[in-house]
Design an enzyme around this catalytic site. Structure first.
Site, PDB file in Angstrom:
ATOM      1  N   GLU A 173     -51.130 -33.348 -22.037  1.00 16.51           N
ATOM      2  CA  GLU A 173     -51.125 -34.273 -23.237  1.00 16.51           C
ATOM      3  C   GLU A 173     -51.675 -35.332 -23.175  1.00 16.51           C
ATOM      4  O   GLU A 173     -51.183 -36.477 -23.363  1.00 16.51           O
ATOM      5  CB  GLU A 173     -49.426 -34.336 -23.629  1.00 16.51           C
ATOM      6  CG  GLU A 173     -48.956 -32.923 -23.810  1.00 16.51           C
ATOM      7  CD  GLU A 173     -47.583 -33.032 -24.301  1.00 16.51           C
ATOM      8  OE1 GLU A 173     -46.594 -33.577 -23.812  1.00 16.51           O
ATOM      9  OE2 GLU A 173     -47.265 -32.126 -25.459  1.00 16.51           O
TER      10      GLU A 173
ATOM     11  N   GLU B  85     -46.447 -23.948 -21.765  1.00 13.67           N
ATOM     12  CA  GLU B  85     -44.921 -24.211 -21.952  1.00 13.67           C
ATOM     13  C   GLU B  85     -44.582 -23.265 -22.963  1.00 13.67           C
ATOM     14  O   GLU B  85     -45.100 -23.418 -24.085  1.00 13.67           O
ATOM     15  CB  GLU B  85     -44.658 -25.727 -22.379  1.00 13.67           C
ATOM     16  CG  GLU B  85     -45.147 -26.849 -21.174  1.00 13.67           C
ATOM     17  CD  GLU B  85     -44.860 -28.257 -21.391  1.00 13.67           C
ATOM     18  OE1 GLU B  85     -43.971 -28.607 -22.502  1.00 13.67           O
ATOM     19  OE2 GLU B  85     -45.627 -29.083 -20.916  1.00 13.67           O
TER      20      GLU B  85
END
Ligand code: GAL
Length: 951
Positions: free
Chosen positions: A408, A485
């Protein structure tokens, strides 16, 4: 003391030595772990002047263990934020209030080190530090979860005591690159050692060990003149020579075959354990040794409730063993390279690893990614340096099947440098990165929390275009897909695992993923009364924090498996045992390498949960990907509800579990539940004709039922914006009121009509309860619920709440168990007969919330002091549910809702029993998709017939 400008300088210090592989060497080494003198100052400038001088008097200082985080030893406090930087976004600057730890110790260096090059190695220091030896500054470094080495030869005095001084700063330019969702914890938290580097030693080694159809290939890059030996294979070659070896056994997560390899020069010998394996993307599918892999993975942060990220070897081993025992086969090292020992354990025990770099700049999302270092050339060296330090340290591990650039950090040129570095240096591993819209810096298509519907489209390679470049888009569409994820394991859940697994098995491109995440990061602490609990964000006085979002793992902080881990282990089990319509059993081998020969199959038959037969089941050594169909080993012998359970257990012990360890199981129903005739009795049910509820049953002080449409919101109900829980509270589901409309006698029965509704709303539930006395002192309750008016959105539950004397503290039930189960998390529970204390039914989620429900209950008995109560579903034969959901607690849903930690829940003098007619799934909306439509609960008529009897 030099100036501390390095703290805000993102450029790597040139004095840090080039990174190299982690290896075991016979060269002398002095472990510098242990107790160091320590002082913590609130700012860099306030740190003791002259502390690095050998003569500095530190005798008044306290001691701190190394490795450790100072916040977990009484200095400062832990702080948790998810994505927000806990300091102003002002890169590369950090607050003047920058806690600074000064560490000192002496080390006796043997005289015979004279002449050797001497290197000081740090495995991990959070977040930035400077080092002095005998008062000479030897360098500075950033990159908390990465090693740094310094040449200290000039500064060290062999044959004498040497003073090592380290100054560690909590915040640095590097902090901007380390905004992972975890506690901010500082200090020297991994090992430190002093190394004597022999002349002509083996500074670095790069093992290339491939496997293709029975043949291994080996080439070891090492200093010129080094010999490479694999005694077991008779290999003895020069560094750089490539050899082909027939008959090599390959390494895989299922069969982690390793060979001892040594690299020897006249000055040094290093030992490695190597696995022969080839990772390749072929025809859009990720393969290991030519077989498609299905990643049954978890995201692992390093965490211990007392030690934070300073793990012991036992902590790491505990993780690996727990993973292996719960059918986990892959780990993403979110979001930084782990302690090097962890990768050795993954090699040995067999886990595929996506090794992720120590990089996350997520906090810039809050300013529209303005100023994000990822696309700022001033930070380019820092990015590449981090990738380089990870790749060089970990390149020899068979377990590492992909490199990951980080997490991220949005997009930008500096990722390109990291990607290029990994590819150029190590063409043998694909590179992963998730957070870039067009997938430019990733060889796999990676996403997080994509919905089931989207994963299905991706599986068919029909996903909508993302990004603007059609060439890039086509490349991405051709790539394998992983969910780096998914299934956010926060609190009660994750729901929807089964449906993901079905997609992974249906579409070759969908190669599984990594559940978020492995362990709750709750820090063990105590309340004012000294009661222990696991703290989360806000429990340590943080002014900015993200609450319990840090507790979202499959393990509780103390490493007790949560119901979510049991569910995961069942859903991903590598052997599927199921009944098929013709009455036979199908056993499917979902392993990639192993046949079923290593398992021992056994069966039991149970009538109403009581075992009446058992035996071994002969199952052939079915090859990977194949299945076999067998006649069931037994049939029903009577009229009782009968279940066959088949279990697959390890036939022999493995390094990670003893013989008999359960790998998989399945159940087949052999006989349905018989209809139980209802024999009417004579008495009159003890009803409160004003309140419309039962007040006693054969001397048991029963009070209820009252209709309930509420549950203490789970994290998944509560966390999203416009959450389900917000809607329920707005409706007033947590404050329903009851109006008894009518109590009338009817043919010896009593019929109670109640209208249940929250204040300020005209929608309601009409409940009609018909009470019939039963032979033997019980009652039959036939209850129908009919919603009226507008009930927007899903409901959490439709249940009947009773209170009972607290002495009824044991529950025996026939239904699903032994663990909790919700409509979308019930795979791990089997049909059987179970017993538990009331306390044992509770699941201690770090944040109290709905928990502990048992599903598919046919009957339950609450017993303890005095007469007990049996409650049994009595199907009417008209299609109403034959079972109910059961929760029994010493507190109410309101208490559960109000509690912030499990210690807040105090037992009262009643036990609260909830019998569900219907219940909503739990989903994973705390981060990801909500409850799937098939597990939703909408207001609709419901009916349940219950027999209540004294026991
Ligand atoms: C992801 C992130 C993880 C974690 C998770 C939510 O976006 O990569 O680090 O924050 O969300 O728990």
């Amino acid at each position: 003391m030099t100036s501390a400008r390095y703290v805000e300088d993102p450029r790597p210090d040139v004095r840090v030595l080039p990174p190299r592989a982690a290896m075991r060497s016979d060269a002398p080494r002095i472990d510098l772990c242990g107790r160091w003198r320590f002082d913590l100052a609130p700012r860099v400038e306030a740190a003791p002047a002259g502390f690095a001088d050998p003569g500095f008097d530190d005798s008044a200082w306290a001691q701190l263990p190394v490795p450790a985080h100072w916040q977990l030893h009484g200095y400062g406090a832990p702080a948790y934020t998810n994505t927000r930087y806990p300091f102003p976004i002002d890169p590369p600057h950090v607050p003047t209030e920058n806690p600074t730890g000064s560490y000192r110790r002496t080390v006796a260096v043997p005289e015979d080190w004279a002449g050797a090059r001497i290197v000081l190695r740090f495995e991990g220091v959070d977040s930035c530090f400077a080092v002095w030896v005998n008062g000479h500054e030897v360098g500075t470094a950033q990159g908390s979860r990465l090693p740094s080495e310094f040449d200290v030869t000039e500064a060290v005095r062999p044959g004498a005591d040497n003073v090592v001084a380290v100054r560690v700063h909590q915040w640095s330019a590097g902090s901007y690159l380390e905004d992972q969702d975890m506690w901010w914890l500082s200090g020297i938290f991994r090992d430190v050692a002093l190394l004597a580097r022999p002349a002509g030693g083996v500074d670095d080694v790069f093992v290339h060990a491939g496997y293709d159809g029975g043949t291994g290939t080996l080439r070891v890059d090492a200093p010129r003149g080094a010999r490479v030996r694999v005694p077991e294979l008779g290999v003895d070659v020069a560094a750089g020579d490539e050899v082909r070896i027939e008959g090599v056994q390959p390494w895989s997560a299922e069969v982690p075959r390793l060979y001892d390899l040594e690299v020897v020069t006249p000055g040094e010998r290093v030992d490695l354990r190597v696995g022969f394996r080839t990772v390749r993307i072929a025809d859009g599918v990720l393969t290991v040794n030519g077989s498609r892999v299905l990643l049954r993975g978890v995201n692992r942060h390093e965490f211990h409730p007392d030690r934070g990220r300073a793990l012991t070897e036992q902590d790491m081993l505990d993780d690996v063993l727990l993973m292996k025992r719960h059918n986990v086969n892959a780990v993403r090292t979110s979001h930084y390279p782990p302690h090097p020992r962890f990768l050795e354990l993954c090699d040995e025990y067999g886990l595929y690893v996506v090794d992720e770099c120590d990089l996350e700049t997520h906090g810039f999302v809050h300013v529209g990614w303005r100023g994000n270092p990822t696309d700022d050339p001033a930070w380019g060296d820092a990015f590449e340096d981090r990738m380089r330090r990870m790749v060089e340290r970990d390149k020899n591990h068979a377990c590492v099947i992909m490199w990951s650039l980080g997490n991220e950090s949005w997009a930008g040129r500096n990722l390109e440098r990291m990607y290029r570095y990994a590819h150029d240096r190590d063409p043998g591993r694909p590179v992963h990165y998730e957070h870039c819209p067009d997938g430019r810096w990733s060889d796999v298509y990676s996403r997080m929390y994509a919905s089931h519907a989207e994963v299905e489209l991706i599986g068919r390679r029909e996903e909508p275009a993302r990004g603007v470049d059609p060439v890039q888009d086509a490349a991405r569409r051709a790539a394998p897909f992983v969910l780096c994820e998914y299934a956010h394991a926060m609190g009660n859940g994750p729901g929807g695992l089964t449906e993901y697994q079905e997609l992974f098995e249906a579409h070759p491109r969908c190669q599984g993923g990594f559940v978020w995440e492995w362990i709750d990061h709750g820090i063990r602490t105590r309340d004012a009364q000294g009661r222990e609990f696991f703290g989360y964000g806000g429990d340590f006085g943080e002014e900015l924090h993200d609450g319990n979002f840090v507790a979202d793992g499959l393990l509780f902080p103390d490493r007790t498996p949560s119901p979510g881990l049991h569910e995961f282990a069942k859903v991903v089990e590598p052997v599927r045992i199921a009944g098929i319509p013709d009455g036979r059993l199908r056993i499917t081998n979902l392993y990639e390498v192993l046949d079923l020969g290593h398992l021992r199959f056994s069966w039991t038959v149970e009538e109403e949960g009581v075992e009446v037969g058992s035996g071994e089941l002969a199952v052939p050594a079915v090859a990977p990907g194949r299945s076999v169909e067998l006649d069931p080993p037994a049939a029903a012998r009577g009229t009782a509800e009968t279940w066959l359970t088949v279990r697959a257990d390890l036939a022999a012990g493995t390094p990670w579990a003893p013989a008999g360890h359960r790998i998989a199981w399945g159940q087949v129903q052999l006989a349905q539940r018989p209809r139980v005739p209802v024999v009417r009795g004579t008495g009159t049910p003890a009803l409160d004709r004003v309140g419309g509820v039962l007040t006693g049953l054969a001397g048991v002080a029963v009070d209820g039922p009252r209709l309930d449409a509420w549950r203490a919101p789970t994290d998944n109900d509560r966390i999203p914006h416009d959450s389900a829980a917000d809607a329920w509270r707005a409706l007033g589901l947590h404050r329903l009121r009851h109006r008894v409309v009518e109590v009338r006698d009817s043919d010896g029965d009593v019929v109670v009509h109640t209208r249940t509704a929250p204040a300020a709303l005209d929608a309601c539930f009409h409940t009609t309860a018909r009470w019939t006395p039963l032979d033997g002192g019980g009652v039959l309750l036939d209850v129908s619920v009919r919603p009226e008016g507008e009930w927007p959105g899903p409901l959490p539950r439709l249940g009947l709440v009773w209170s009972l004397p607290a002495g009824l503290d044991r529950v025996t039930w026939f239904g699903r168990g032994p663990g909790e189960a919700y409509p979308d998390t019930h795979r791990a529970s089997r049909v059987g007969r179970f017993t538990s204390s009331v306390d044992g039914l509770q699941t201690p989620y770090v944040m109290p919330q709905e928990n502990g429900r048992r599903a598919g209950v046919r009957w339950a008995e609450l017993t303890g002091t005095g007469t007990g109560l049996r409650i049994e579903a009595m199907p009417s034969g008209e299609g109403d549910p034959e079972t109910f959901g059961l929760t029994v607690r010493r507190w109410t849903s309101a208490d559960l809702d109000a509690a912030r930690h499990p210690v807040d829940l105090e037992p009262g003098d009643r036990v609260w029993l909830t019998v569900d007619l219907a219940h909503r799934g739990v989903g994973t909306a705390s981060c990801g998709p909500d409850v799937l439509p098939r597990h939703e609960l909408h207001a609709a008529p419901a009916r349940l017939r219950l027999a209540l009897r004294p026991v």
